[in-house]
Design a protein around this motif. Sequence first.
Motif, PDB file in Angstrom:
ATOM      1  N   TYR A   1       0.842  -1.189   0.000  1.00 42.51           N
ATOM      2  CA  TYR A   1       0.000   0.000   0.000  1.00 42.51           C
ATOM      3  C   TYR A   1       0.890   1.258   0.000  1.00 42.51           C
ATOM      4  O   TYR A   1       0.991   1.951   1.010  1.00 42.51           O
ATOM      5  N   PRO A   2       1.554   1.552  -1.120  1.00 46.12           N
ATOM      6  CA  PRO A   2       2.472   2.703  -1.151  1.00 46.12           C
ATOM      7  C   PRO A   2       1.731   4.043  -1.150  1.00 46.12           C
ATOM      8  O   PRO A   2       0.681   4.194  -1.778  1.00 46.12           O
ATOM      9  N   ALA A   3       2.292   5.007  -0.434  1.00 46.75           N
ATOM     10  CA  ALA A   3       1.797   6.384  -0.487  1.00 46.75           C
ATOM     11  C   ALA A   3       2.418   7.078  -1.693  1.00 46.75           C
ATOM     12  O   ALA A   3       3.530   6.753  -2.109  1.00 46.75           O
ATOM     13  N   SER A   4       1.697   8.032  -2.250  1.00 45.30           N
ATOM     14  CA  SER A   4       2.241   8.794  -3.372  1.00 45.30           C
ATOM     15  C   SER A   4       3.287   9.783  -2.874  1.00 45.30           C
ATOM     16  O   SER A   4       3.129  10.398  -1.812  1.00 45.30           O
ATOM     17  N   VAL A   5       4.364   9.929  -3.648  1.00 44.49           N
ATOM     18  CA  VAL A   5       5.464  10.825  -3.286  1.00 44.49           C
ATOM     19  C   VAL A   5       5.792  11.711  -4.481  1.00 44.49           C
ATOM     20  O   VAL A   5       5.890  11.244  -5.623  1.00 44.49           O
ATOM     21  N   LEU A   6       5.935  13.015  -4.214  1.00 41.55           N
ATOM     22  CA  LEU A   6       6.333  13.973  -5.241  1.00 41.55           C
ATOM     23  C   LEU A   6       7.651  14.608  -4.844  1.00 41.55           C
ATOM     24  O   LEU A   6       7.849  14.949  -3.675  1.00 41.55           O
ATOM     25  N   THR A   7       8.555  14.791  -5.802  1.00 44.24           N
ATOM     26  CA  THR A   7       9.832  15.467  -5.562  1.00 44.24           C
ATOM     27  C   THR A   7       9.814  16.794  -6.294  1.00 44.24           C
ATOM     28  O   THR A   7       9.576  16.847  -7.505  1.00 44.24           O
ATOM     29  N   LEU A   8      10.049  17.883  -5.562  1.00 40.30           N
ATOM     30  CA  LEU A   8       9.995  19.219  -6.153  1.00 40.30           C
ATOM     31  C   LEU A   8      11.191  19.456  -7.065  1.00 40.30           C
ATOM     32  O   LEU A   8      12.310  19.023  -6.792  1.00 40.30           O
ATOM     33  N   THR A   9      10.931  20.171  -8.158  1.00 46.15           N
ATOM     34  CA  THR A   9      11.968  20.466  -9.145  1.00 46.15           C
ATOM     35  C   THR A   9      12.270  21.963  -9.159  1.00 46.15           C
ATOM     36  O   THR A   9      11.468  22.772  -8.682  1.00 46.15           O
TER      37      THR A   9
END
Length: 238
Positions: free
Chosen positions: A167-175
């Motif tokens: 059950y992975p959580a969504s992850v965003l990396t800022l650019t």
Amino acid sequence: MKRSRTAAATTVAAAALVLLGATGASAHVTVTADTTEAGSYAVLTVSVPHGCGDSATTAVAIAVPESIPAVTPTVNPGWEIEKVMETLDPPVDDGHGGQLTERVAQVVYTARSPLPADHRDAMELSVRLPDTPGETLAFPVVQTCEEGEAPWVQLAAEGQDPDELEYPASVLTLTAAAQDEPAAVETADGAAAADATGDDGAAEAASPPAAVSWAALALGAAGLALGGVALARTRRTS
């Protein structure tokens, strides 16, 4: 500048296709953004592709990272929306000359009518992203169903493949912000001259070819006019 923006748009579109492909393959509840540029305003889309097994979805609770103090949910007619607040101590700058004393810690969508397991829906949240490129934002989501729930809250440990998580959580990396390239003006002889922000010498060097170009256009127009007269005379004498 136009080329740079076009390239950036192409890159964003390609990234979106990759994200969509990953979402379709994994069928997880996911959070994606229309931009990951640090310091920008973004619309986050929370996609719910299925229920809990065969059970219909009744609620979706989205945890908001601490570095995002304010959230504006988009109205979705099929859901009731609740913003769960928490106190900020100390307060933080709201970006408009004021201060925030509390933040949105969670946004909860509760279905007016359960979302069938074989149907999908999406919710949108408007946020201002933090200013630090490279910062990673995690968005744990708990999907509650008529029977059971799916806690999409797991984060990969260092070196772990996120695809291994159930059950992975969504992850965003800022650019970092995209940098526009300086515009170049191409002269009649094919040489690139400096743009209007360049020195006077470059502007003067570009002037003669421009004059030659106008003269060539004038001669071309005159030639077309003479050709038209000759053609008319030919037709009258034939």
